[in-house]
Design an enzyme around this catalytic site. Structure first.
Site, mmCIF file in Angstrom:
data_model
loop_
_atom_site.group_PDB
_atom_site.id
_atom_site.type_symbol
_atom_site.label_atom_id
_atom_site.label_comp_id
_atom_site.label_asym_id
_atom_site.label_seq_id
_atom_site.Cartn_x
_atom_site.Cartn_y
_atom_site.Cartn_z
ATOM 1 N N THR A 1 -2.118 0.569 3.601
ATOM 2 C CA THR A 1 -2.675 0.086 2.336
ATOM 3 C C THR A 1 -3.941 0.857 1.967
ATOM 4 O O THR A 1 -4.684 1.317 2.851
ATOM 5 C CB THR A 1 -2.983 -1.434 2.423
ATOM 6 O OG1 THR A 1 -3.373 -1.887 1.132
ATOM 7 C CG2 THR A 1 -4.058 -1.766 3.439
ATOM 8 N N GLY A 2 -4.135 1.014 0.681
ATOM 9 C CA GLY A 2 -5.410 1.507 0.176
ATOM 10 C C GLY A 2 -5.702 2.966 0.410
ATOM 11 O O GLY A 2 -6.870 3.337 0.594
ATOM 12 N N ASN B 1 3.932 2.908 -2.459
ATOM 13 C CA ASN B 1 4.130 2.769 -1.007
ATOM 14 C C ASN B 1 5.560 3.131 -0.637
ATOM 15 O O ASN B 1 6.456 3.073 -1.477
ATOM 16 C CB ASN B 1 3.762 1.351 -0.506
ATOM 17 C CG ASN B 1 3.850 0.306 -1.591
ATOM 18 O OD1 ASN B 1 4.942 -0.073 -1.984
ATOM 19 N ND2 ASN B 1 2.706 -0.122 -2.100
ATOM 20 N N HIS C 1 4.667 -3.939 -13.836
ATOM 21 C CA HIS C 1 4.204 -3.381 -12.570
ATOM 22 C C HIS C 1 4.673 -1.942 -12.341
ATOM 23 O O HIS C 1 3.868 -1.024 -12.346
ATOM 24 C CB HIS C 1 4.655 -4.321 -11.446
ATOM 25 C CG HIS C 1 4.131 -3.977 -10.098
ATOM 26 N ND1 HIS C 1 4.302 -4.801 -9.011
ATOM 27 C CD2 HIS C 1 3.464 -2.891 -9.630
ATOM 28 C CE1 HIS C 1 3.738 -4.249 -7.953
ATOM 29 N NE2 HIS C 1 3.225 -3.086 -8.295
ATOM 30 N N HIS D 1 8.277 2.596 -3.617
ATOM 31 C CA HIS D 1 7.677 1.909 -4.777
ATOM 32 C C HIS D 1 6.671 2.853 -5.425
ATOM 33 O O HIS D 1 5.832 3.443 -4.727
ATOM 34 C CB HIS D 1 6.982 0.622 -4.324
ATOM 35 C CG HIS D 1 6.081 0.048 -5.369
ATOM 36 N ND1 HIS D 1 6.511 -0.263 -6.640
ATOM 37 C CD2 HIS D 1 4.760 -0.252 -5.352
ATOM 38 C CE1 HIS D 1 5.503 -0.733 -7.349
ATOM 39 N NE2 HIS D 1 4.417 -0.726 -6.588
ATOM 40 N N HIS E 1 4.817 4.011 -9.662
ATOM 41 C CA HIS E 1 4.578 3.639 -11.056
ATOM 42 C C HIS E 1 4.867 4.843 -11.954
ATOM 43 O O HIS E 1 3.978 5.293 -12.692
ATOM 44 C CB HIS E 1 3.121 3.183 -11.244
ATOM 45 C CG HIS E 1 2.688 2.107 -10.292
ATOM 46 N ND1 HIS E 1 1.373 1.907 -9.933
ATOM 47 C CD2 HIS E 1 3.401 1.165 -9.610
ATOM 48 C CE1 HIS E 1 1.278 0.897 -9.085
ATOM 49 N NE2 HIS E 1 2.500 0.435 -8.860
ATOM 50 N N SER F 1 0.014 -3.374 1.312
ATOM 51 C CA SER F 1 -0.067 -4.763 0.844
ATOM 52 C C SER F 1 1.268 -5.230 0.250
ATOM 53 O O SER F 1 1.475 -6.428 0.070
ATOM 54 C CB SER F 1 -1.172 -4.894 -0.209
ATOM 55 O OG SER F 1 -0.873 -4.064 -1.316
ATOM 56 N N GLU F 2 2.160 -4.284 -0.056
ATOM 57 C CA GLU F 2 3.464 -4.628 -0.638
ATOM 58 C C GLU F 2 4.576 -4.676 0.410
ATOM 59 O O GLU F 2 5.754 -4.668 0.073
ATOM 60 C CB GLU F 2 3.848 -3.603 -1.713
ATOM 61 C CG GLU F 2 2.923 -3.567 -2.892
ATOM 62 C CD GLU F 2 3.078 -4.761 -3.833
ATOM 63 O OE1 GLU F 2 3.729 -5.744 -3.440
ATOM 64 O OE2 GLU F 2 2.550 -4.703 -4.935
HETATM 65 P P1 13P Z 1 -0.913 -0.454 -1.131
HETATM 66 O O1 13P Z 1 -2.022 0.575 -1.137
HETATM 67 O O2 13P Z 1 -1.333 -1.702 -0.436
HETATM 68 O O3 13P Z 1 0.370 0.119 -0.618
HETATM 69 O O4 13P Z 1 -0.658 -0.905 -2.654
HETATM 70 C C1 13P Z 1 -0.430 0.047 -3.642
HETATM 71 C C2 13P Z 1 0.333 -0.503 -4.819
HETATM 72 O O5 13P Z 1 0.959 0.246 -5.538
HETATM 73 C C3 13P Z 1 0.366 -1.932 -5.103
HETATM 74 O O6 13P Z 1 1.309 -2.207 -6.110
#
Ligand code: 13P
Length: 233
Positions: free
Chosen positions: A40-41, A25, A155, A92, A94, A72-73
């Protein structure tokens, strides 16, 4: 323009393999004190400017297509802005090698690569937190005071910057450094830069990289407390 730039960053992160499915996000602080963020999502590969959500500091949606909610973050993002007046954007993701360190419970505080020392300094591992809850903002807050780049335990990674491109570049620097660090480990271990040389590199920060964020200096982390944290819960 800013909406397009957020989508560009999302697309790059997906192309680089830093986000699978709906991962990751991005948010940016606007002049009027509201925030533009990814919903989100949704896959960061499919995101378009109209899908972004504008919220106020209390997470109320100010502008957005029907059915689109803020990430959601978003509590984690808002905490970065609360803690640091100089932060204008939060990313954010990964990225797999840096996230490997976060999953292995290892901070990245070796001072072995010149560019990384100048651009981001040491990178702490922050305690475990359940995504979307206040556990994550509470876990990162103490580290935000001194760092622009954080590893989130089990995470992923979080970067902040005065603007979106700076925050995004910090994520690029982090992931490249994680790859270099892992390679050096396979080759027998990184050779650290001596302390006085590190001081000279830190002095270069402002002119070299226009680093406007925090200046953590050279700081070593003992990951034991963070790694015990999870079992104590
Ligand atoms: P969101 O889709 O709510 O932004 O969440 C993605 C995510 O990487 C949660 O750690």
């Amino acid at each position: 323009m800013l909406r397009e730039q957020i989508c560009d960053v999302c697309h790059k992160m997906w192309q680089l393999g830093w986000v699978a499915a709906n991962d990751g996000n991005v948010s940016v602080k606007l002049d009027d004190g509201t925030f533009l963020c990814t919903p989100t999502g949704i896959s960061k590969s499919f995101i378009t400017p109209d899908k972004l959500v504008r919220i106020d500091k209390d997470m109320n949606v100010v502008e957005g297509l029907p059915g689109y909610k803020a990430s959601s973050e978003i509590k984690m993002h808002l905490r970065c802005y609360q803690e640091r007046e100089d932060v204008g954007a939060v990313v954010h993701a990964h990225p797999p090698t840096a996230t490997g360190y976060a999953v292995a419970g290892k901070s990245m505080d070796e001072y072995s690569m010149i560019e990384t020392v100048i651009a981001i300094g040491s990178i702490p591992l922050t305690p475990y937190g359940t995504p979307s809850t206040y556990e994550v903002p509470n876990a990162i807050a103490p580290y935000l005071k001194e760092h622009d780049v954080l590893l989130l335990k089990n995470h992923g990674a979080l970067t902040v910057g005065a603007d979106l491109i700076t925050a995004y570049y910090r994520m690029e620097t982090l992931e490249l450094y994680a790859k270099i660090s892992l390679t050096a480990h396979l080759l027998g271990g990184a050779k650290e830069i001596p302390g006085p040389q590190i001081d000279k590199l830190l002095d270069l920060r402002e002119n070299y990289y226009h680093v406007t964020g925090k200046h953590p200096g050279y700081k070593k982390y003992d990951d034991t407390a963070v790694n015990n944290h999870e079992t104590e819960k």
